[in-house]
Design a protein around this motif. Structure first.
Motif, PDB file in Angstrom:
ATOM      1  N   LEU A 126       0.837  -1.196   0.000  1.00 44.11           N
ATOM      2  CA  LEU A 126       0.000   0.000   0.000  1.00 44.11           C
ATOM      3  C   LEU A 126       0.872   1.247   0.000  1.00 44.11           C
ATOM      4  O   LEU A 126       1.920   1.288   0.638  1.00 44.11           O
ATOM      5  N   ALA A 127       0.421   2.266  -0.702  1.00 44.56           N
ATOM      6  CA  ALA A 127       1.103   3.559  -0.714  1.00 44.56           C
ATOM      7  C   ALA A 127       0.695   4.336   0.541  1.00 44.56           C
ATOM      8  O   ALA A 127      -0.337   4.052   1.146  1.00 44.56           O
ATOM      9  N   PRO A 128       1.501   5.317   0.937  1.00 46.02           N
ATOM     10  CA  PRO A 128       1.160   6.080   2.135  1.00 46.02           C
ATOM     11  C   PRO A 128      -0.252   6.670   2.124  1.00 46.02           C
ATOM     12  O   PRO A 128      -0.939   6.658   3.145  1.00 46.02           O
ATOM     13  N   ARG A 129      -0.710   7.150   0.971  1.00 45.98           N
ATOM     14  CA  ARG A 129      -2.075   7.716   0.929  1.00 45.98           C
ATOM     15  C   ARG A 129      -3.119   6.629   1.180  1.00 45.98           C
ATOM     16  O   ARG A 129      -4.155   6.887   1.786  1.00 45.98           O
ATOM     17  N   GLU A 130      -2.832   5.395   0.731  1.00 47.58           N
ATOM     18  CA  GLU A 130      -3.762   4.287   0.970  1.00 47.58           C
ATOM     19  C   GLU A 130      -3.732   3.865   2.439  1.00 47.58           C
ATOM     20  O   GLU A 130      -4.765   3.576   3.040  1.00 47.58           O
ATOM     21  N   ILE A 131      -2.540   3.863   3.003  1.00 52.44           N
ATOM     22  CA  ILE A 131      -2.404   3.533   4.422  1.00 52.44           C
ATOM     23  C   ILE A 131      -3.123   4.582   5.264  1.00 52.44           C
ATOM     24  O   ILE A 131      -3.774   4.261   6.256  1.00 52.44           O
ATOM     25  N   ALA A 132      -3.022   5.824   4.842  1.00 48.50           N
ATOM     26  CA  ALA A 132      -3.701   6.907   5.567  1.00 48.50           C
ATOM     27  C   ALA A 132      -5.204   6.649   5.636  1.00 48.50           C
ATOM     28  O   ALA A 132      -5.817   6.837   6.691  1.00 48.50           O
ATOM     29  N   VAL A 133      -5.773   6.200   4.542  1.00 48.33           N
ATOM     30  CA  VAL A 133      -7.207   5.895   4.533  1.00 48.33           C
ATOM     31  C   VAL A 133      -7.494   4.718   5.457  1.00 48.33           C
ATOM     32  O   VAL A 133      -8.424   4.755   6.265  1.00 48.33           O
ATOM     33  N   ALA A 134      -6.683   3.653   5.354  1.00 46.41           N
ATOM     34  CA  ALA A 134      -6.907   2.453   6.162  1.00 46.41           C
ATOM     35  C   ALA A 134      -6.787   2.728   7.655  1.00 46.41           C
ATOM     36  O   ALA A 134      -7.532   2.174   8.457  1.00 46.41           O
ATOM     37  N   LEU A 135      -5.856   3.597   8.030  1.00 49.67           N
ATOM     38  CA  LEU A 135      -5.613   3.885   9.451  1.00 49.67           C
ATOM     39  C   LEU A 135      -6.320   5.143   9.939  1.00 49.67           C
ATOM     40  O   LEU A 135      -6.181   5.509  11.105  1.00 49.67           O
ATOM     41  N   ASP A 136      -7.028   5.809   9.039  1.00 49.72           N
ATOM     42  CA  ASP A 136      -7.741   7.046   9.372  1.00 49.72           C
ATOM     43  C   ASP A 136      -6.764   8.105   9.908  1.00 49.72           C
ATOM     44  O   ASP A 136      -6.976   8.706  10.958  1.00 49.72           O
ATOM     45  N   LEU A 137      -5.674   8.292   9.159  1.00 45.24           N
ATOM     46  CA  LEU A 137      -4.668   9.296   9.487  1.00 45.24           C
ATOM     47  C   LEU A 137      -4.441  10.162   8.261  1.00 45.24           C
ATOM     48  O   LEU A 137      -4.851   9.819   7.158  1.00 45.24           O
ATOM     49  N   SER A 138      -3.720  11.240   8.441  1.00 43.90           N
ATOM     50  CA  SER A 138      -3.366  12.051   7.280  1.00 43.90           C
ATOM     51  C   SER A 138      -2.185  11.403   6.574  1.00 43.90           C
ATOM     52  O   SER A 138      -1.360  10.731   7.207  1.00 43.90           O
ATOM     53  N   PRO A 139      -2.063  11.609   5.253  1.00 41.24           N
ATOM     54  CA  PRO A 139      -0.912  11.053   4.536  1.00 41.24           C
ATOM     55  C   PRO A 139       0.422  11.535   5.100  1.00 41.24           C
ATOM     56  O   PRO A 139       1.393  10.779   5.134  1.00 41.24           O
ATOM     57  N   GLN A 140       0.477  12.785   5.560  1.00 40.01           N
ATOM     58  CA  GLN A 140       1.721  13.303   6.130  1.00 40.01           C
ATOM     59  C   GLN A 140       2.104  12.542   7.394  1.00 40.01           C
ATOM     60  O   GLN A 140       3.270  12.211   7.591  1.00 40.01           O
TER      61      GLN A 140
END
Length: 189
Positions: free
Chosen positions: A135-149
């Motif tokens: 997963l790319a960071p933006r995808e992980i951000a969605v999965a973990l409910d965090l910001s991409p940064q």
């Protein structure tokens, strides 16, 4: 139309009079009590839904056996489909293992997992999602409910900690002069 003074009371009587016979029918034809119970529930559900089409008196009992026969045939087809799917998946897995023999990597994988166990859960999670799940960071951000940064920051920190643990581990440490890489470089997400 279902014969009787009331559709509900007639159906209750039909159920009470025929439950044991229908259960016995199902038990003799399927592998276990759970499957038989599911079949009986489905048979009487169909009978309830189609009670307006049900013939009167003794014919209703025979009609139930007809419904049971059809439900059982559907059950067997479903079992056959599940069995065929299982066989196909086993064959695909076997072919995959022949093409990609993982045994050579087992020692390294075990050592890397031991090192990863030394990481904080949040660090381990972003690394696993990046490396194992691709997963790319933006995808992980969605999965973990965090910001991409936040994900990129955690990922950078996790890679640095993992690199340090790998370099200090005698079982998995890099060859002299080799830079340890945790995952391919990723684009900004």
């Amino acid at each position: 139309m279902f014969v009787g003074t009331s559709g509900d009371s007639s159906f209750r009587r039909l159920y009470a009079d025929n439950f044991a016979a229908i259960l016995s029918y199902a038990l003799r034809r399927v592998g276990g009590l759970d499957d038989a119970a599911d079949l009986v529930a489905e048979i009487f559900l169909i009978a309830w839904r189609r009670r307006a089409e049900m013939p009167p008196d003794e014919q209703a009992r025979l009609w139930l056996f007809g419904v049971a026969r059809l439900v059982l045939a559907n059950h067997h087809r479903g079992e056959q489909r599940r069995h065929q799917l299982g066989e196909r998946l086993r064959l695909e897995l076997h072919e995959h293992l022949i093409e990609h023999d993982p045994t050579g990597d087992l020692v390294e994988v075990r050592a890397v997992r031991q090192v990863m166990a030394g990481l904080e859960p949040a660090d381990r999670e972003v690394l696993e999602l990046t490396v194992w799940e691709q997963l790319a960071p933006r995808e992980i951000a969605v999965a973990l409910d965090l910001s991409p940064q936040v994900v990129r920051t955690r990922l950078s920190r996790a890679r640095a900690r993992m690199r340090a643990l790998l370099e200090s581990s005698p079982d998995v440490g890099p060859e002299p002069g080799h830079r340890v890489g945790i995952a391919p470089e990723e684009g900004k997400a």
